[in-house]
Design a protein around this motif. Structure first.
Motif, PDB file in Angstrom:
ATOM      1  N   VAL A  75      38.104  20.648  48.909  1.00  0.00           N
ATOM      2  CA  VAL A  75      39.045  20.557  50.030  1.00  0.00           C
ATOM      3  C   VAL A  75      40.420  20.131  49.526  1.00  0.00           C
ATOM      4  O   VAL A  75      41.458  20.671  49.954  1.00  0.00           O
ATOM      5  CB  VAL A  75      38.524  19.567  51.088  1.00  0.00           C
ATOM      6  CG1 VAL A  75      39.568  19.329  52.179  1.00  0.00           C
ATOM      7  CG2 VAL A  75      37.222  20.073  51.696  1.00  0.00           C
ATOM      8  N   LYS A  76      40.449  19.194  48.597  1.00  0.00           N
ATOM      9  CA  LYS A  76      41.719  18.735  48.026  1.00  0.00           C
ATOM     10  C   LYS A  76      42.435  19.877  47.313  1.00  0.00           C
ATOM     11  O   LYS A  76      43.660  20.032  47.445  1.00  0.00           O
ATOM     12  CB  LYS A  76      41.456  17.583  47.058  1.00  0.00           C
ATOM     13  CG  LYS A  76      42.710  17.072  46.360  1.00  0.00           C
ATOM     14  CD  LYS A  76      42.371  15.974  45.355  1.00  0.00           C
ATOM     15  CE  LYS A  76      43.629  15.531  44.594  1.00  0.00           C
ATOM     16  NZ  LYS A  76      43.306  14.468  43.596  1.00  0.00           N
ATOM     17  N   PHE A  77      41.696  20.688  46.582  1.00  0.00           N
ATOM     18  CA  PHE A  77      42.304  21.817  45.865  1.00  0.00           C
ATOM     19  C   PHE A  77      42.860  22.846  46.844  1.00  0.00           C
ATOM     20  O   PHE A  77      43.973  23.360  46.657  1.00  0.00           O
ATOM     21  CB  PHE A  77      41.264  22.464  44.955  1.00  0.00           C
ATOM     22  CG  PHE A  77      41.751  23.713  44.275  1.00  0.00           C
ATOM     23  CD1 PHE A  77      42.788  23.670  43.356  1.00  0.00           C
ATOM     24  CD2 PHE A  77      41.169  24.938  44.560  1.00  0.00           C
ATOM     25  CE1 PHE A  77      43.240  24.827  42.731  1.00  0.00           C
ATOM     26  CE2 PHE A  77      41.607  26.099  43.936  1.00  0.00           C
ATOM     27  CZ  PHE A  77      42.650  26.034  43.029  1.00  0.00           C
ATOM     28  N   CYS A  78      42.094  23.161  47.885  1.00  0.00           N
ATOM     29  CA  CYS A  78      42.549  24.156  48.862  1.00  0.00           C
ATOM     30  C   CYS A  78      43.778  23.686  49.637  1.00  0.00           C
ATOM     31  O   CYS A  78      44.569  24.509  50.108  1.00  0.00           O
ATOM     32  CB  CYS A  78      41.416  24.501  49.826  1.00  0.00           C
ATOM     33  SG  CYS A  78      40.036  25.367  49.051  1.00  0.00           S
ATOM     34  N   LYS A  79      43.956  22.364  49.774  1.00  0.00           N
ATOM     35  CA  LYS A  79      45.120  21.818  50.473  1.00  0.00           C
ATOM     36  C   LYS A  79      46.263  21.483  49.519  1.00  0.00           C
ATOM     37  O   LYS A  79      47.332  21.044  49.969  1.00  0.00           O
ATOM     38  CB  LYS A  79      44.712  20.555  51.242  1.00  0.00           C
ATOM     39  CG  LYS A  79      43.781  20.817  52.415  1.00  0.00           C
ATOM     40  CD  LYS A  79      43.464  19.521  53.159  1.00  0.00           C
ATOM     41  CE  LYS A  79      42.582  19.787  54.369  1.00  0.00           C
ATOM     42  NZ  LYS A  79      42.258  18.535  55.106  1.00  0.00           N
ATOM     43  N   SER A  80      46.037  21.709  48.234  1.00  0.00           N
ATOM     44  CA  SER A  80      47.060  21.372  47.253  1.00  0.00           C
ATOM     45  C   SER A  80      48.290  22.262  47.414  1.00  0.00           C
ATOM     46  O   SER A  80      48.199  23.427  47.812  1.00  0.00           O
ATOM     47  CB  SER A  80      46.494  21.528  45.837  1.00  0.00           C
ATOM     48  OG  SER A  80      47.509  21.454  44.866  1.00  0.00           O
ATOM     49  N   VAL A  81      49.455  21.721  47.068  1.00  0.00           N
ATOM     50  CA  VAL A  81      50.697  22.501  47.140  1.00  0.00           C
ATOM     51  C   VAL A  81      50.711  23.617  46.102  1.00  0.00           C
ATOM     52  O   VAL A  81      51.494  24.562  46.210  1.00  0.00           O
ATOM     53  CB  VAL A  81      51.919  21.580  46.936  1.00  0.00           C
ATOM     54  CG1 VAL A  81      52.048  20.598  48.073  1.00  0.00           C
ATOM     55  CG2 VAL A  81      51.842  20.855  45.595  1.00  0.00           C
ATOM     56  N   TYR A  82      49.855  23.489  45.081  1.00  0.00           N
ATOM     57  CA  TYR A  82      49.805  24.506  44.029  1.00  0.00           C
ATOM     58  C   TYR A  82      48.816  25.622  44.336  1.00  0.00           C
ATOM     59  O   TYR A  82      48.781  26.620  43.627  1.00  0.00           O
ATOM     60  CB  TYR A  82      49.401  23.867  42.693  1.00  0.00           C
ATOM     61  CG  TYR A  82      50.323  22.764  42.231  1.00  0.00           C
ATOM     62  CD1 TYR A  82      51.598  23.051  41.774  1.00  0.00           C
ATOM     63  CD2 TYR A  82      49.910  21.439  42.258  1.00  0.00           C
ATOM     64  CE1 TYR A  82      52.454  22.044  41.348  1.00  0.00           C
ATOM     65  CE2 TYR A  82      50.751  20.424  41.835  1.00  0.00           C
ATOM     66  CZ  TYR A  82      52.018  20.737  41.373  1.00  0.00           C
ATOM     67  OH  TYR A  82      52.853  19.747  40.964  1.00  0.00           O
ATOM     68  N   PHE A  83      48.002  25.457  45.377  1.00  0.00           N
ATOM     69  CA  PHE A  83      46.899  26.397  45.615  1.00  0.00           C
ATOM     70  C   PHE A  83      47.389  27.830  45.792  1.00  0.00           C
ATOM     71  O   PHE A  83      46.874  28.760  45.164  1.00  0.00           O
ATOM     72  CB  PHE A  83      46.101  25.960  46.850  1.00  0.00           C
ATOM     73  CG  PHE A  83      44.987  26.898  47.208  1.00  0.00           C
ATOM     74  CD1 PHE A  83      43.826  26.939  46.465  1.00  0.00           C
ATOM     75  CD2 PHE A  83      45.115  27.752  48.305  1.00  0.00           C
ATOM     76  CE1 PHE A  83      42.798  27.809  46.795  1.00  0.00           C
ATOM     77  CE2 PHE A  83      44.096  28.617  48.636  1.00  0.00           C
ATOM     78  CZ  PHE A  83      42.937  28.656  47.883  1.00  0.00           C
ATOM     79  N   GLU A  84      48.378  28.033  46.641  1.00  0.00           N
ATOM     80  CA  GLU A  84      48.860  29.385  46.911  1.00  0.00           C
ATOM     81  C   GLU A  84      49.419  30.034  45.648  1.00  0.00           C
ATOM     82  O   GLU A  84      49.124  31.192  45.348  1.00  0.00           O
ATOM     83  CB  GLU A  84      49.923  29.351  48.008  1.00  0.00           C
ATOM     84  CG  GLU A  84      50.423  30.739  48.398  1.00  0.00           C
ATOM     85  CD  GLU A  84      51.458  30.702  49.502  1.00  0.00           C
ATOM     86  OE1 GLU A  84      52.036  31.760  49.813  1.00  0.00           O
ATOM     87  OE2 GLU A  84      51.702  29.596  50.050  1.00  0.00           O
ATOM     88  N   ARG A  85      50.233  29.277  44.901  1.00  0.00           N
ATOM     89  CA  ARG A  85      50.813  29.827  43.678  1.00  0.00           C
ATOM     90  C   ARG A  85      49.742  30.168  42.653  1.00  0.00           C
ATOM     91  O   ARG A  85      49.772  31.240  42.033  1.00  0.00           O
ATOM     92  CB  ARG A  85      51.802  28.828  43.078  1.00  0.00           C
ATOM     93  CG  ARG A  85      52.550  29.350  41.862  1.00  0.00           C
ATOM     94  CD  ARG A  85      53.412  28.281  41.224  1.00  0.00           C
ATOM     95  NE  ARG A  85      52.617  27.310  40.496  1.00  0.00           N
ATOM     96  CZ  ARG A  85      53.136  26.248  39.866  1.00  0.00           C
ATOM     97  NH1 ARG A  85      54.440  26.018  39.942  1.00  0.00           N
ATOM     98  NH2 ARG A  85      52.362  25.412  39.210  1.00  0.00           N
ATOM     99  N   LEU A  86      48.785  29.281  42.483  1.00  0.00           N
ATOM    100  CA  LEU A  86      47.721  29.518  41.504  1.00  0.00           C
ATOM    101  C   LEU A  86      46.892  30.736  41.879  1.00  0.00           C
ATOM    102  O   LEU A  86      46.569  31.573  41.018  1.00  0.00           O
ATOM    103  CB  LEU A  86      46.819  28.281  41.407  1.00  0.00           C
ATOM    104  CG  LEU A  86      47.456  27.004  40.860  1.00  0.00           C
ATOM    105  CD1 LEU A  86      46.503  25.834  41.015  1.00  0.00           C
ATOM    106  CD2 LEU A  86      47.847  27.183  39.398  1.00  0.00           C
TER     107      LEU A  86
END
Length: 314
Positions: A75-86
């Motif tokens: 959940v933390k990864f999916c909400k991370s600011v980097y998720f979309e870019r990655l």
């Protein structure tokens, strides 16, 4: 006579059959033993470590002694600011590989299969295999050197009136650089499988096609490609399954902070956060999440391949 009465007589026969099979295949099994041992040591034993993906693991503590946190890290990864870019970068680079790198070995094998000069054919094949055995560090170093402002590429551009560019620090140029370097390194070795499949196609099929007046393109379309259909389907299934697993090693060697916008993928992010910051539970959960998605894609691609072509991994 009852089945129980036959059993004592059947057992010695079964033992002899097993012994004969063992004696006939002992060399093959001994050859496989080191490979199976390596797979067991480095692929199966480490699976115990995935338990930390649902724990708040502290380095040095036992795997089964840390606090259970469930899906917190995913959940933390999916909400991370980097998720979309990655995710976008990973899909972009993987799709470029699928669109270009996947087909180059097939086209190379098809064209070289038409060459009649055996000596020249073997020479080209050998040259195409060589980059695969060159270290990725060396290949990346060569690419960076060629793309340097004073490197070969910029010197050629200046020679023809072009303007030298900082290719290696240009985010927009990174996807093309990564794709070209990966194709150059891997296409020769990847074509071996297609060459071996081409050699198993019955030559009488080509002779019959020539008698019927079929040209080279007709023979390729109606004989060669159907002969390669099964292996192409299997390779495509594996490529689809690995669509979220870019060539992290090569990206790590080629990218820099200036190209993060287009070069930073899930694999490089896991490397930086896991080994650089020490968030082992978090990065293990991210990798496990991506692996589950990859397995799902492989399963769906295999079902689709079996439906459309009759060939698949299982």
């Amino acid at each position: 006579m009852s089945q129980k009465a036959l059993t004592p007589a059947v057992r010695p026969i079964r033992r002899r059959v097993r012994r004969d099979v063992l004696q006939e295949n002992i060399e093959v099994w001994l050859m496989m033993l080191p490979v199976l041992l390596v797979i067991f040591l480095f692929s199966y034993i480490p699976l115990w470590g995935t338990i930390i993906a649902v724990q708040d693991y502290v380095p040095g503590s036992p795997f089964f002694g840390s606090e259970f946190v469930g899906l917190r890290w995913i959940v933390k990864f999916c909400k991370s600011v980097y998720f979309e870019r990655l995710l976008v970068n990973t899909l972009r680079l993987s799709l470029l590989q699928l669109l270009f790198s996947f087909w180059v070995p097939i086209i190379f094998a098809l064209f070289l299969n038409e060459v009649t000069n055996l000596r020249y054919k073997k020479f080209v094949q050998t040259c195409s295999y060589m980059p695969y055995f060159v270290s990725s560090v060396v290949v990346a170093g060569m690419a960076i050197s060629f793309l340097d402002p004073n490197g070969l590429i910029n010197n050629l551009l200046a020679l023809f009136g072009g303007t030298p560019r900082e290719f290696i620090t240009d985010p927009d140029a990174f996807p093309a650089i990564y794709t070209v370097v990966t194709i150059w390194k891997d296409f020769g070795f990847a074509s071996i499988l297609y060459f071996s499949t081409l050699s198993s196609i019955d030559p009488s099929l080509y002779e019959a096609a020539r008698i019927d007046g079929a040209g080279h393109m007709s023979q390729i379309w109606h004989i060669t490609l159907p002969g390669l259909k099964a292996i192409i389907a299997i390779k495509l299934i594996m490529s689809v399954g690995a669509i979220l697993s870019s060539n992290t090693d090569m990206i790590l060697l080629l990218y820099n902070t200036a190209t993060y916008r287009t070069a930073d993928v899930i694999g490089t992010y896991v490397y930086r956060v896991g080994l650089g910051v020490g968030q082992f539970s978090y990065t293990t959960a991210v990798n496990l999440f991506m692996s589950i998605i990859g397995f799902t894609l492989t399963y769906l691609a295999n079902r689709l391949s079996n439906y459309l072509t009759g060939s698949g991994l299982w």
